[in-house]
Design an enzyme around this catalytic site. Structure first.
Site, PDB file in Angstrom:
ATOM      1  N   GLY A  63       0.863  -1.181   0.000  1.00  0.00           N
ATOM      2  CA  GLY A  63       0.000   0.000   0.000  1.00  0.00           C
ATOM      3  C   GLY A  63       0.886   1.214   0.000  1.00  0.00           C
ATOM      4  O   GLY A  63       1.722   1.368  -0.888  1.00  0.00           O
ATOM      5  N   GLU A  64       0.739   2.033   1.007  1.00  0.00           N
ATOM      6  CA  GLU A  64       1.593   3.226   1.122  1.00  0.00           C
ATOM      7  C   GLU A  64       2.030   3.334   2.584  1.00  0.00           C
ATOM      8  O   GLU A  64       1.217   3.582   3.477  1.00  0.00           O
ATOM      9  CB  GLU A  64       0.810   4.463   0.657  1.00  0.00           C
ATOM     10  CG  GLU A  64       1.504   5.776   0.889  1.00  0.00           C
ATOM     11  CD  GLU A  64       2.953   5.792   0.397  1.00  0.00           C
ATOM     12  OE1 GLU A  64       3.221   5.434  -0.763  1.00  0.00           O
ATOM     13  OE2 GLU A  64       3.835   6.158   1.209  1.00  0.00           O
ATOM     14  N   SER A  65       3.337   3.135   2.799  1.00  0.00           N
ATOM     15  CA  SER A  65       3.836   3.029   4.168  1.00  0.00           C
ATOM     16  C   SER A  65       3.622   4.304   4.977  1.00  0.00           C
ATOM     17  O   SER A  65       3.360   4.240   6.181  1.00  0.00           O
ATOM     18  CB  SER A  65       5.315   2.647   4.156  1.00  0.00           C
ATOM     19  OG  SER A  65       6.067   3.601   3.422  1.00  0.00           O
ATOM     20  N   CYS A  95       6.073  -5.396   0.362  1.00  0.00           N
ATOM     21  CA  CYS A  95       6.195  -4.059  -0.223  1.00  0.00           C
ATOM     22  C   CYS A  95       6.110  -2.970   0.871  1.00  0.00           C
ATOM     23  O   CYS A  95       7.031  -2.857   1.670  1.00  0.00           O
ATOM     24  CB  CYS A  95       5.166  -3.878  -1.337  1.00  0.00           C
ATOM     25  SG  CYS A  95       5.680  -2.623  -2.516  1.00  0.00           S
ATOM     26  N   ARG A 124      12.689   3.516  -0.133  1.00  0.00           N
ATOM     27  CA  ARG A 124      11.338   3.588  -0.705  1.00  0.00           C
ATOM     28  C   ARG A 124      11.387   3.956  -2.183  1.00  0.00           C
ATOM     29  O   ARG A 124      12.253   4.697  -2.611  1.00  0.00           O
ATOM     30  CB  ARG A 124      10.489   4.630   0.036  1.00  0.00           C
ATOM     31  CG  ARG A 124      10.130   4.232   1.449  1.00  0.00           C
ATOM     32  CD  ARG A 124       9.308   5.320   2.153  1.00  0.00           C
ATOM     33  NE  ARG A 124       8.036   5.554   1.488  1.00  0.00           N
ATOM     34  CZ  ARG A 124       7.633   6.753   1.035  1.00  0.00           C
ATOM     35  NH1 ARG A 124       8.413   7.808   1.158  1.00  0.00           N
ATOM     36  NH2 ARG A 124       6.468   6.878   0.456  1.00  0.00           N
ATOM     37  N   HIS A 190       4.866  -8.033  -4.597  1.00  0.00           N
ATOM     38  CA  HIS A 190       3.515  -8.493  -4.232  1.00  0.00           C
ATOM     39  C   HIS A 190       3.350  -9.929  -4.711  1.00  0.00           C
ATOM     40  O   HIS A 190       3.160 -10.148  -5.897  1.00  0.00           O
ATOM     41  CB  HIS A 190       2.455  -7.634  -4.906  1.00  0.00           C
ATOM     42  CG  HIS A 190       2.385  -6.247  -4.378  1.00  0.00           C
ATOM     43  ND1 HIS A 190       1.466  -5.863  -3.423  1.00  0.00           N
ATOM     44  CD2 HIS A 190       3.115  -5.143  -4.662  1.00  0.00           C
ATOM     45  CE1 HIS A 190       1.638  -4.584  -3.155  1.00  0.00           C
ATOM     46  NE2 HIS A 190       2.629  -4.128  -3.883  1.00  0.00           N
ATOM     47  N   GLU A 192       0.815 -11.699  -3.721  1.00  0.00           N
ATOM     48  CA  GLU A 192      -0.607 -12.019  -3.504  1.00  0.00           C
ATOM     49  C   GLU A 192      -1.503 -11.625  -4.670  1.00  0.00           C
ATOM     50  O   GLU A 192      -2.685 -11.928  -4.657  1.00  0.00           O
ATOM     51  CB  GLU A 192      -1.102 -11.346  -2.207  1.00  0.00           C
ATOM     52  CG  GLU A 192      -1.281  -9.840  -2.257  1.00  0.00           C
ATOM     53  CD  GLU A 192       0.026  -9.061  -2.245  1.00  0.00           C
ATOM     54  OE1 GLU A 192       1.101  -9.678  -2.118  1.00  0.00           O
ATOM     55  OE2 GLU A 192      -0.033  -7.830  -2.393  1.00  0.00           O
TER      56      GLU A 192
HETATM   57  N1  GLN Z   1       5.975   3.051  -2.342  1.00  0.00           N
HETATM   58  C1  GLN Z   1       5.111   2.551  -1.336  1.00  0.00           C
HETATM   59  C2  GLN Z   1       5.539   3.027   0.050  1.00  0.00           C
HETATM   60  O1  GLN Z   1       6.422   3.760   0.194  1.00  0.00           O
HETATM   61  C3  GLN Z   1       5.024   1.031  -1.346  1.00  0.00           C
HETATM   62  C4  GLN Z   1       4.307   0.552  -2.585  1.00  0.00           C
HETATM   63  C5  GLN Z   1       3.602  -0.762  -2.426  1.00  0.00           C
HETATM   64  O2  GLN Z   1       3.371  -1.263  -1.324  1.00  0.00           O
HETATM   65  N2  GLN Z   1       3.180  -1.314  -3.532  1.00  0.00           N
HETATM   66  O3  GLN Z   1       4.967   2.631   1.014  1.00  0.00           O
END
Ligand code: GLN
Length: 220
Positions: A63-65, A95, A124, A190, A192
């Site tokens: 997702g987005e950390s 990820c 990242r 990923h 999944e």
């Molecule tokens: N770039 C995203 C982050 O910094 C990670 C991307 C992903 O989980 N597909 O969290």
């Protein structure tokens, strides 16, 4: 399935499938839940601290950390998750999930925090923006059979691995994209979303091993 056999033989008191939490603040929660249910797990989406009670393992999705970090603090999950990981809770981070468990982050946004626990440094967005996403095949130490087909989406790269962790997957150019240390497995890709379940199976073996090491819970 080795995992279930181990679990069933251990739990003479009648307990069943492993209870696996999926951190459900943001990201591809549904896809991980589907893979885990398919593998016979009792899956719980983690949105509140109370949801952590009794889980045997935790999956932190992609997702987005930076968003996951903020939401985990808002929902008061950051501290209990950090403590559970430090106490040895098995974790699979994919990820953004890998970023959440890394001990060190490069190119974090200002003020970004995470859970930590895995002795690695991650950078990242090391593979570029969303449009630079790609799928590839790679082998992962501990995963038998043909190469895995996996997707990289704004993925991090592991830029340093400390003595507490080891590399389990690299790209052909040598960039490290899979690591393992203690009870944590972290992958930059990923697994999944491409119909692959062998990373989750490897994680469930880790969960089973840890369950065997701990005294079985006594049913009231
Ligand atoms: N770039 C995203 C982050 O910094 C990670 C991307 C992903 O989980 N597909 O969290």
């Amino acid at each position: 399935m080795t995992f279930l056999l181990l679990t069933v033989s251990r739990n003479v008191a009648g307990s069943k499938a492993p209870r696996i939490g999926v951190l459900a603040l943001q990201g591809d929660v549904r896809e991980h839940c589907a893979v885990l249910r398919e593998l016979g797990c009792d899956v719980i989406e983690i949105r509140l601290p109370s949801h952590l009670e009794g889980i045997d393992g935790l999956v932190i999705p992609g997702g987005e950390s930076s968003v996951m970090d903020k939401l985990s603090r808002i929902f008061r999950l950051a501290t209990p998750v950090r403590e559970a990981i430090a106490e040895g809770l098995p974790v699979l981070g994919t990820c953004a999930g890998l970023i959440m468990v890394a001990d060190r982050i490069e190119d974090a946004i200002a003020g970004q925090e995470n859970f930590g626990g895995l002795d690695v440094t991650v950078r990242r967005n090391a593979f570029g923006a969303q449009v630079d996403s790609f799928e590839t095949s790679l082998t992962v130490e501990g995963v038998a059979g043909p190469a895995l087909d996996v997707a990289f989406i704004r993925a991090p790269e592991v830029t340093a691995v400390g003595p507490g962790a080891r590399v389990i997957a690299s790209l052909a150019d040598g960039r490290v994209v899979g690591v393992r240390g203690g009870n944590i497995i972290g992958v930059a890709f990923h697994p999944e979303i491409t119909g692959e379940d062998r990373i989750h199976r490897m994680f469930l073996e880790l969960v089973a091993q840890r369950s065997l090491q701990r005294p079985a819970a006594v049913d009231a």
